[in-house]
Design an enzyme around this catalytic site. Structure first.
Site, PDB file in Angstrom:
ATOM      1  N   LYS A 106     -12.702  -5.638   4.617  1.00 18.35           N
ATOM      2  CA  LYS A 106     -12.379  -4.229   4.394  1.00 18.35           C
ATOM      3  C   LYS A 106     -12.589  -3.924   2.912  1.00 18.35           C
ATOM      4  CE  LYS A 106      -8.784  -0.738   5.116  1.00 18.35           C
ATOM      5  NZ  LYS A 106      -7.438  -0.443   5.653  1.00 18.35           N
ATOM      6  N   SER A 180      -7.277   3.224   8.805  1.00 25.01           N
ATOM      7  CA  SER A 180      -8.275   3.344   7.765  1.00 25.01           C
ATOM      8  C   SER A 180      -9.327   2.240   7.784  1.00 25.01           C
ATOM      9  CB  SER A 180      -7.577   3.352   6.401  1.00 25.01           C
ATOM     10  OG  SER A 180      -6.896   2.132   6.167  1.00 25.01           O
ATOM     11  N   SER A 204      -3.391   0.943  10.400  1.00 22.80           N
ATOM     12  CA  SER A 204      -4.800   0.917  10.011  1.00 22.80           C
ATOM     13  C   SER A 204      -5.611  -0.256  10.530  1.00 22.80           C
ATOM     14  CB  SER A 204      -4.927   0.987   8.490  1.00 22.80           C
ATOM     15  OG  SER A 204      -4.523   2.248   8.015  1.00 22.80           O
TER      16      SER A 204
END
Length: 534
Positions: A106, A180, A204
């Site tokens: 990420k 996210s 997320s």
């Protein structure tokens, strides 16, 4: 504050320099007091100037052992999923747990020499270190192939705000991939990578896992070190695996779990040995006869998880049907009520802005015993500039406004009140888990929403209204710290167009540090049923 040394500093802070600082704080000092404090502050300034360079103690990687090549921003970013491509691996792995597996990070995780956008153009930062978990997957034989796009400042549940562009759902272009950890969800679902990291403060990992039809685990708080990852709020930060199936999730977790000596979210002892083995217990369960895989397991159906305002009836039906199937695997299934579950999102909302504004947007991790990302923190001042604020997405700008408002109008009381109330919520989940091995409910209340049209200039109110209530079942377990796994269980019609079918998922919540229970229950269901055929 005691004084360690006064001496004669090389440069004295004058009364004229100190006076405006005191005035700005709303204080008045007599001239004798001002002179006293000028001397004392001069000593502090001298101490600060004498600090050695902290770079010597940072966990900077051995680039010979962990070489990185082909760093570039791809022209084709897989409908928004990639932020940066790079190849990194260990030349001498210590295990073959993840041998040859490709991994996406990420883009809020430090990888030395590779830009880290955090989904925003607020600052330009290229880290000098690797996050602990980055090193761990390479030591386990995995190959890092790039950084997955993430939503702006990691503060969105919809995939429409990343600085690298919108991330599209793998089952419906124009629909959200969740956030996210949006790029991570899409890349695993399309097979572009075998495994991806997600980070989760309100959902997320689980939101994109549900949206993209993959497995996503928010581990127990503190099980996986967060060192070298941009924080939102240390009390709710979690890093974890996003994978195609449950066994991969168990393997991935085994590779990254355990204390690293930096992260104060982690207990100083007790996380060792068999407590960090996750794949073997899953394999042992899967070797059983199907009808007996969950024999003796008690599954609690959380009533309040099915009472979220605006919940889609198709999601409810799909998850209820999936839960019923546990009975065929030998499990006992019964309802359980935790009334405080409904209050938990309110507490999450009130607890976050003050600490999140400081830690996430201003880089101020005051009060933590952990690795400080000082090179990034120095790029941000005590408040955001206009250009920095303008670079934020709807969720991040809304949190900054909340931070300013609470700081000005309420001070520390609101966060403290919410945190005190959260203890009761945590205890209520613990109480339910004394009777049941796991709690189950829908991961999300409705299918992935449609993204705004490219180039549209939606204000924060309109954009955030698209995902109202999205985290009702996910954020409570960030505050409580219980492990929570999202498992795909079927397709449901999109709200905007019923002809579009999108994934939905069941959330499985376990006792703290009993992440293996979530994995075992999920693995049994996954082996017995094909979610894509339901």
């Amino acid at each position: 504050m005691s004084v360690v040394h006064l001496g004669t500093p090389d440069r004295r802070v004058s009364e004229d320099e100190l006076r405006p600082v005191i005035t700005k704080a709303g204080l008045e000092l007599s001239e004798p007091l001002l002179e006293n404090f000028s001397t004392l502050v001069s000593a502090l300034d001298a101490a600060i100037a004498s600090l050695p360079d902290d770079r010597s103690v940072l966990p900077r990687p051995d680039l010979t052992k962990y070489p990185r090549t082909d760093i570039h921003i791809p022209e084709d970013n897989d409908l928004g999923a990639w932020a940066t491509k790079v190849t990194v691996k260990c030349t001498n792995p210590t295990s073959d747990l993840l041998k040859g597996r490709t991994v996406a990070l990420k883009d809020n995780m430090a990888l030395a020499g590779v830009r880290c956008t955090n989904g925003t153009s607020m600052v330009d930062w290229v880290p000098e270190i690797d996050a602990t978990v980055v090193t761990r997957v390479m030591d386990a034989g995995a190959i890092i192939v790039g950084k997955a796009a993430c939503e702006n400042s990691c503060l969105e549940g919809m995939s429409g705000t990343a600085v690298t562009g919108q991330v599209h759902n793998p089952y419906g272009k124009g629909y959200s991939a969740g956030g996210s950890s949006s790029g991570s969800g899409r890349l695993v679902a399309t097979g572009s990578v075998d495994l991806a990291f997600g980070c989760d403060q309100g959902g997320s990992i689980r939101i994109p896992a549900s949206s993209c039809g993959i497995v996503g685990l928010k581990p127990t708080w503190g099980l996986v070190p967060y060192t070298g990852i941009l924080s939102l709020d240390a009390t709710i930060d979690h890093a974890g695996p996003m994978t195609k199936n449950v066994r991969d999730c168990a393997l991935f977790l085994e590779a990254i779990a355990g204390p690293d000596g930096w992260d104060d979210r982690q207990p100083p002892f007790g996380l060792e040995g068999e407590r960090l083995k996750f794949a073997a217990p899953v394999d042992a369960l899967l070797a059983r006869e199907t009808s007996k895989m969950l024999e003796g397991v008690k599954v609690g159906v959380l009533s309040e998880g099915f009472e979220v305002p605006g919940q889609d009836p198709n999601v409810v039906g799909s998850v209820e049907s999936a839960i019923e199937k546990f009975k065929t695997l030998g499990a006992t299934v019964a309802p359980v009520s935790v009334p405080l579950h409904k209050q938990a999102p309110l507490l999450w909302t009130c607890a976050l802005p003050l600490s999140g504004g400081r830690q996430s947007l201003l880089g101020d991790m005051d009060g933590r015993k952990q690795l400080y990302l000082t090179d990034r923190a120095e790029l941000v001042g005590p408040s955001l500039t206009q250009s920095q604020f303008d670079s934020l997405g709807p969720g991040a700008s809304n949190m900054y406004m909340g931070y300013l408002w609470i700081q000005e109008k309420y001070g520390a009381k609101v966060q403290g009140k919410a945190m005190n109330l959260l203890k009761a919520t945590n205890d209520a989940y613990d109480k339910a888990l004394e009777t049941f091995d796991v709690l189950v409910m829908p991961t999300l209340p409705y299918p992935p929403p449609q993204l705004p049209k490219p180039g549209s200039d939606e204000g924060p109110l309109s954009f955030l209204s698209r995902s109202t209530g999205l985290i009702a079942n996910t954020c409570p377990f960030n505050n409580s710290g219980h492990p929570a796994l999202s498992l795909p269980v079927g397709f449901v019609p999109a709200r905007e167009d019923p002809s579009v079918k999108l994934p939905t998922a069941m959330q499985i919540v376990g006792r703290k540090y009993a992440d293996v229970d979530c994995l075992r229950v999920a693995a049994a269901w996954e082996k017995a049923f094909d979610w894509k055929a339901l």
